[in-house]
Scaffold this active site. Structure first.
Site, mmCIF file in Angstrom:
data_model
loop_
_atom_site.group_PDB
_atom_site.id
_atom_site.type_symbol
_atom_site.label_atom_id
_atom_site.label_comp_id
_atom_site.label_asym_id
_atom_site.label_seq_id
_atom_site.Cartn_x
_atom_site.Cartn_y
_atom_site.Cartn_z
ATOM 1 C CG PHE A 128 18.338 -4.489 11.271
ATOM 2 C CD1 PHE A 128 18.698 -5.901 10.959
ATOM 3 C CD2 PHE A 128 17.529 -3.880 10.541
ATOM 4 C CE1 PHE A 128 18.215 -6.351 9.710
ATOM 5 C CE2 PHE A 128 16.896 -4.426 9.603
ATOM 6 C CZ PHE A 128 17.088 -5.631 9.000
ATOM 7 C CG ASP A 215 19.027 3.419 10.909
ATOM 8 O OD1 ASP A 215 17.721 3.701 10.987
ATOM 9 O OD2 ASP A 215 19.276 2.259 10.354
ATOM 10 C CE LYS A 244 11.583 -0.398 11.313
ATOM 11 N NZ LYS A 244 10.793 -1.413 10.906
HETATM 12 C C1 LIG Z 1 17.092 0.769 12.525
HETATM 13 C C2 LIG Z 1 16.706 0.544 11.058
HETATM 14 N N1 LIG Z 1 17.299 0.570 9.949
HETATM 15 C C3 LIG Z 1 17.052 0.041 8.977
HETATM 16 C C4 LIG Z 1 15.923 -0.694 8.761
HETATM 17 C C5 LIG Z 1 15.367 -1.397 7.554
HETATM 18 O O1 LIG Z 1 14.202 -0.587 7.142
HETATM 19 P P1 LIG Z 1 13.551 -1.400 5.818
HETATM 20 O O2 LIG Z 1 13.089 -2.819 6.402
HETATM 21 O O3 LIG Z 1 12.270 -0.418 5.632
HETATM 22 O O4 LIG Z 1 14.513 -1.435 4.836
HETATM 23 C C6 LIG Z 1 15.185 -1.087 9.812
HETATM 24 C C7 LIG Z 1 14.149 -2.065 9.901
HETATM 25 O O5 LIG Z 1 13.755 -2.789 10.887
HETATM 26 C C8 LIG Z 1 15.464 -0.554 11.119
HETATM 27 O O6 LIG Z 1 14.919 -0.769 12.319
#
Ligand SMILES: Cc1ncc(COP(=O)(O)O)c(C=O)c1O
Length: 391
Positions: A128, A215, A244
């Site tokens: 994700f 990520d 986050k």
């Molecule tokens: C691993 C990871 N990458 C990217 C995102 C996306 O972040 P945002 O919701 O702040 O755009 C999330 C959100 O849950 C995530 O867990």
């Protein structure tokens, strides 16, 4: 209930009014233990006085100017983050998806600098990375993509935790330029790869002159018991994205880069109005100070062990548990059956949890959780799971 809001979220029938530490209170003044931290955001818990004070003082001075001008707090925050992550340069954004967009754009620039017209990024199944068009394309979940076709070109998907699959791409696809991967898949179900996976990716990237892009949006900022999860394996990526927990709820994200990757962006290549504004940076600096002063990274490692051991002994005699896994304060309890109704049941008992990938109970408690509160989480969540499996 909310006629004028778009139906983007399937919300639980509850509204919170205030919080303190690990606790939240709803509009009826009922109290809840938050074992989810707004999905890994409020690492310092709710209404942490250091963050509150920093935001209030900064709001009294200056909230926003523009990236047309120098922003001293942004420079300070970039210095601190680069020192913590051993990276060279930072681009500040407002969310995780935007941090990943910056990473994807860096990979494209890098590819073009190597003379590749259609550079491709290797991404994982079950990953994700966000909800913008490029990041949902990178995401390995058809549900996130469905309806938004045509998707963005330039991604190659392989199974997670499978170095051989990446090597096969290296042998067959000359247009690959980068790998984008979560050190632990969060939304995908707290999937923890084998030891050596990240080191293996680092090696393949080095051999092929690719960018290793991590990520760390969910795993970063101390959640796994190191500042960044890659530090468990002593890996330095070329690009790392965070968001986050960086602002403890004040929207701020960052894309960190090193070496060649750090020099890809030039004036005019990329930007965002709010990114790294004084208010957001003041919150993030207060988060870093507090995490250092209160030794919260070490605490996350300790509490993670306590929770894992607690769940292992509380649930050991129970049929129907597929696996209990965790990395610091990312805990996943996988059942052999769907269990999304546990979220609502927990809520009626004053507890916030999450279920992801249909059958994985996901816990992401704040880093400020005490040992006693961790025991409460084990007892309450174990009872809920027992009731679900035996009931
Ligand atoms: C691993 C990871 N990458 C990217 C995102 C996306 O972040 P945002 O919701 O702040 O755009 C999330 C959100 O849950 C995530 O867990």
């Amino acid at each position: 209930m909310a006629d004028h809001l778009m139906s983007t979220y399937k919300r639980l029938p509850i509204r919170f009014e205030r919080g303190e530490g690990i606790w939240l209170w709803d509009t009826e003044n009922r109290q809840y233990l938050d074992a989810l931290s707004g999905i890994a955001v409020c690492g310092l818990g709710h209404a942490h006085p250091a963050v509150t004070q920093a935001i209030c003082e900064q709001a009294d001075k200056l909230v926003h100017t523009s990236n047309l001008y120098g922003i001293p707090l942004q420079e300070r925050l970039a210095d601190r983050l680069c020192a913590l992550a051993t990276m060279d340069r930072v681009f500040f954004s407002n969310s995780g998806a935007e941090s990943n967009e910056a990473a994807i754009k860096i990979a494209r620039l890098f590819g073009h600098s190597k003379g590749i017209d259609c550079p491709a990024i290797i991404v994982m199944e079950n990953s994700f990375h966000g909800r913008t068009l490029a990041t949902l394309t990178a995401t390995g979940n058809r549900k996130v993509q469905a309806g938004f076709e045509p998707l963005v070109r330039g991604f190659i998907r392989v199974p997670y935790n499978d170095l051989e699959a990446i090597r096969t791409v290296a042998a067959n696809k000359s247009d690959a330029v980068a790998v984008l991967v979560e050190p632990v898949q969060g939304e995908g179900g707290i999937n923890i790869p084998d030891a050596g996976y990240l080191a293996g990716i680092r090696k393949i990237c080095d051999e092929n002159n690719w960018l290793m892009m991590l990520d760390e949006i969910q795993t970063g900022m101390g959640r796994t018991g190191k500042w960044f999860a890659c530090q468990h394996e002593n890996i330095l990526p070329d690009v790392m994205t965070i968001a986050k927990a960086l602002g403890n709820g004040v929207p701020i994200g960052a894309c960190l880069a090193s070496g060649q990757a750090a020099d890809m962006m030039q004036p005019g290549s990329h930007g965002t109005t709010f990114g790294g504004n004084p208010l957001a940076c003041s919150a993030a600096l207060a988060v870093l100070d507090t995490m250092e002063q209160e030794k919260l990274v070490e605490q996350a490692a300790r509490l993670g062990q306590q929770l894992l051991q607690g769940f292992s002994s509380a649930l050991q005699d129970l049929q129907g548990i597929t696996e209990i896994r965790g990395h610091g304060l990312m805990i996943g309890i996988e059942l052999d059956r769907p269990c999304s109704e546990l979220v609502g049941k927990a809520l009626t008992q004053g507890l916030l949890i999450n279920v992801t990938a249909e059958r994985v109970v996901r816990l992401l408690p704040p880093l400020i959780t005490t040992e006693k509160q961790a025991d409460m989480i084990v007892a309450q969540v174990s009872d809920l799971i027992r009731g679900h499996l035996e009931g």
